[in-house]
Motif scaffolding. Structure first.
Motif, PDB file in Angstrom:
ATOM      1  N   LEU A   1       0.705  -1.126   0.153  1.00 43.53           N
ATOM      2  CA  LEU A   1       0.107   0.023  -0.092  1.00 43.53           C
ATOM      3  C   LEU A   1       0.950   1.388   0.271  1.00 43.53           C
ATOM      4  N   PHE A   2       1.996   1.058   0.674  1.00 41.88           N
ATOM      5  CA  PHE A   2       3.047   2.557   0.872  1.00 41.88           C
ATOM      6  C   PHE A   2       3.420   2.881  -0.610  1.00 41.88           C
ATOM      7  N   SER A   3       4.006   1.554  -1.240  1.00 43.49           N
ATOM      8  CA  SER A   3       4.595   1.734  -2.567  1.00 43.49           C
ATOM      9  C   SER A   3       3.588   2.211  -3.972  1.00 43.49           C
ATOM     10  N   ILE A   4       2.386   1.831  -3.683  1.00 44.69           N
ATOM     11  CA  ILE A   4       1.273   2.175  -4.468  1.00 44.69           C
ATOM     12  C   ILE A   4       0.961   3.717  -4.179  1.00 44.69           C
ATOM     13  N   ALA A   5       0.889   3.996  -2.847  1.00 39.55           N
ATOM     14  CA  ALA A   5       0.649   5.382  -2.594  1.00 39.55           C
ATOM     15  C   ALA A   5       1.565   6.495  -3.281  1.00 39.55           C
ATOM     16  N   LYS A   6       2.714   6.028  -3.095  1.00 43.04           N
ATOM     17  CA  LYS A   6       4.054   6.904  -3.660  1.00 43.04           C
ATOM     18  C   LYS A   6       3.617   7.166  -5.115  1.00 43.04           C
ATOM     19  N   LYS A   7       2.951   6.240  -5.901  1.00 40.22           N
ATOM     20  CA  LYS A   7       2.803   6.440  -7.525  1.00 40.22           C
ATOM     21  C   LYS A   7       1.986   7.605  -7.764  1.00 40.22           C
ATOM     22  N   TYR A   8       1.124   7.896  -6.743  1.00 43.61           N
ATOM     23  CA  TYR A   8       0.047   8.949  -7.196  1.00 43.61           C
ATOM     24  C   TYR A   8       0.290   9.972  -5.817  1.00 43.61           C
ATOM     25  N   PRO A   9       0.905  11.239  -6.392  1.00 45.28           N
ATOM     26  CA  PRO A   9       0.956  12.312  -5.369  1.00 45.28           C
ATOM     27  C   PRO A   9      -0.222  12.856  -4.889  1.00 45.28           C
ATOM     28  N   GLY A  10      -0.117  13.025  -3.355  1.00 51.80           N
ATOM     29  CA  GLY A  10      -1.440  13.568  -2.627  1.00 51.80           C
ATOM     30  C   GLY A  10      -2.342  12.326  -2.374  1.00 51.80           C
TER      31      GLY A  10
END
Length: 618
Positions: free
Chosen positions: A582-591
């Motif tokens: 979840l952390f790496s996926i969240a990083k792909k989409y700023p904000g």
């Protein structure tokens, strides 16, 4: 004669010109100095001792070798002392020698067929083992004798450590007994040995020997017989008491032996056989191995800051294996620092001199390495560098996730040193409950990643405080603040994001970090191939819209981007890949934060699986 003098003068005159040329040439030679690392620069200032190292690395390997412990343990457990052994040792001579030993020992060393059998078995099958043990004992026996003498315990008890652990401080039995004297956890605690995540004093030769001597003293007060004290050390006082009752009240070890546990039946005979072999090793052609360092050639020093064996090894040029042998009670190859308790480092004497003379530099190096460790949920202050092209450059630090596959022989301490992170962090990131890690397991490692951004000088730039922030704020925490959010909203300014190529980068992983395609990165930077130079500045996102708000109450920042081609009200579908979190996926989409993804997709835990479809809102 005149002709000779004239020729000599001419030769000297000609030589002056040649020598003068050589001098000029030498002046033109440019001396290139190699840039020193921080470690080398620290060591260069050390006040050094010229004494040669007295430690042989092969002997250090011998001290850490567990095969002797395994072999002797199996022998003692499985040997049949009633079986006749064919070995050239006359019974009459053996009786004579045992009687001589008995005369100067408080133990009941009387001849019997079982003792003769085990002595002959050791001489026939374990001669080489005893040659190695006698070399190792030169280091440990002075320690044992000092601890035993303090409590008036017979010095012959030192031979018990050979039977217990084959003189290996790291020996651990199948039941969990640990160290030279094989203390169980509860018994070690009972006798004041400290056991925590960093330290296990059951492996400390000095403290464990003192605890063993105290145990022997207490048991002798109960049984009044040293043979029974040895039996109780192996099987516990309760089993010895039961054997005495079952034997009709007899209290001689050989009379109650049949009623003791099977392992204890061979335990005391193994101890007496060891004592005999040490006493008469020359007569049997046993030549002890050489001990290249003895206990009196070492000393200790108090450690005033947490340090790893690797740091000490790098600074003092002492092999890590040697540090492990001299300091076996430190479980993770780390010497901790507690404010209410001292911890000691044992070193060869000449290394103690180097350490004591250079403590300030040594602790400065430890602090230097500590400063580079990742701080949880923090970013460093933005460093603003003004250039001549009407731009301001900002360098920030954000987390970068790496993955490491555990190899044979790895431990968490070595892996933490490799990535310059803490063992506790690795356990937290991978939800590990203990310090053991299985071969082949893939560990998640989060390290620092430096990113450079550029903005126009007209913008008001402020350094971001190094305060804990949430995961959704990490990437945007050092964005440029503008005077009024409304002005930017009405007249948005689009900017390109730039990145300075770091060591180990390639075009593919840079594109992946910023959610861009490889083709786009090549197009934006006019690249004809995948080759990039270390230190080059690349455009990694085009026309990014940045909205940074200054919220005094929460300290939050907002960011809006068209990197992924998402408008504010649009949503996209993301299919989970192998290795995603979840952390790496969240990083792909700023904000976008982890909590946002969990809310949009009704996820309650942290678990996601490859192939799972996630909704990401704009």
């Amino acid at each position: 004669m005149n002709i000779k003098n004239t020729a000599l003068s001419f030769f000297l005159l000609a030589s002056v010109h040649l020598f003068s040329q050589e001098t000029v040439v030498n002046k033109d030679v440019v001396k290139v100095e190699t840039k020193l690392s921080y470690l080398d620069s620290i060591k260069k200032t050390f006040i050094k001792d010229d004494l040669a190292s007295c430690v042989d690395s092969l002997w250090m390997k011998e001290l850490t070798n567990l095969d002797l412990y395994n072999n002797l343990s199996d022998d003692i457990k499985n040997i049949n002392i009633d079986q006749i052994v064919d070995y050239e040792l006359p019974t009459a001579l053996l009786k004579e020698r045992l009687a001589a030993m008995d005369a100067k020992s408080p133990f009941n060393i009387e001849y019997n067929q079982g003792l003769e059998n085990i002595i002959k078995s050791f001489l026939k099958n374990r001669k080489k083992s005893f040659e190695r043990l006698m070399g190792t004992s030169e280091y440990y026996f002075p320690l044992f004798e000092e601890a035993l003498a303090k409590q008036n315990v017979p010095l012959e008890i030192k031979y018990l450590a050979i039977v217990e652990s084959a003189l290996n401080p790291k020996a651990v039995s199948k039941m969990g007994a640990t160290g030279l004297w094989q203390f169980m956890y509860q018994t070690g605690k009972q006798y004041g040995l400290k056991i925590d995540s960093y330290v296990d004093e059951r492996s400390d030769p000095l403290k464990a020997s003192e605890a063993a001597a105290q145990y022997m003293t207490n048991m002798y007060k109960i049984f009044g017989d040293w043979d029974l004290v040895l039996a109780s050390y192996n099987s516990g006082p309760g089993n010895v008491a039961k054997a005495i009752r079952r034997s009709g009240g007899q209290q001689n070890y050989w009379n109650i032996r049949k009623n003791l546990p099977k392992e204890t039946q061979g335990y005391v005979p193994a101890f007496l056989a060891t004592m005999y072999i040490y006493e008469y090793h020359k007569e049997h052609g046993i030549v002890p191995n050489r001990a290249s360092v003895k206990h009196f050639a070492t000393d200790t020093i108090v450690i005033k800051k947490q340090m790893t064996f690797k740091q000490i090894s790098d600074l003092l040029d002492v092999p890590v294996a040697q540090l492990q042998v001299l300091n076996p009670s430190y479980k993770l190859n780390v010497i901790p620092f507690y404010h209410d308790e001292n911890h000691y480092l044992r070193l060869p004497q000449e290394k103690i001199a180097v350490f004591a003379s250079n403590e300030d530099q040594i602790y400065a190096f430890a602090q230097h390495e500590l400063d580079f460790r990742e701080k949880p949920f923090q970013v460093t202050k933005a460093i603003v560098v003004r250039d001549t092209m009407n731009y301001t450059t900002q360098r920030i630090t954000i987390p970068k996730t790496k993955y490491y596959k555990v190899k044979r022989g790895d431990n968490l301490s070595e892996i933490a040193d490799k990535y310059d992170v803490a063992v506790a962090d690795i356990k937290k990131w991978n939800k590990l409950r203990s310090n053991s890690v299985s071969y082949g397991k893939t560990l998640k490692i989060i390290t620092d990643q430096s990113i450079v951004r550029t903005v126009k000088k007209e913008s008001k730039v402020e350094a971001v405080p190094s305060e804990p922030i949430s995961e959704s704020q990490r990437v945007v925490a050092s964005e440029v603040k503008v005077n009024k959010e409304e002005e930017l909203a009405s007249n948005p300014e689009r900017k390109d994001i730039e990145y300075v190529v770091q060591k180990g980068d390639n075009l593919g992983n840079i594109a992946h970090k910023f959610g861009a395609s490889l083709a786009d990165v090549k197009k934006w930077n006019n690249l004809s191939n995948h080759n990039i130079a270390l230190g080059a500045t690349l455009i990694v996102a085009k026309n990014e819209i940045v909205i940074a708000t200054d919220n005094a109450t929460s300290g939050s920042f907002k960011k809006k981007s068209n990197i992924a081609g998402i408008s504010k009200k649009e949503s996209v579908e993301y299919y989970v890949k192998k290795g995603d979190s979840l952390f790496s996926i969240a990083k792909k989409y700023p904000g976008v934060s982890i909590s946002d993804i969990k809310k949009w997709n009704d996820i309650r835990g942290e678990g996601i699986k490859p192939g799972m479809k996630l909704k990401i809102n704009g």
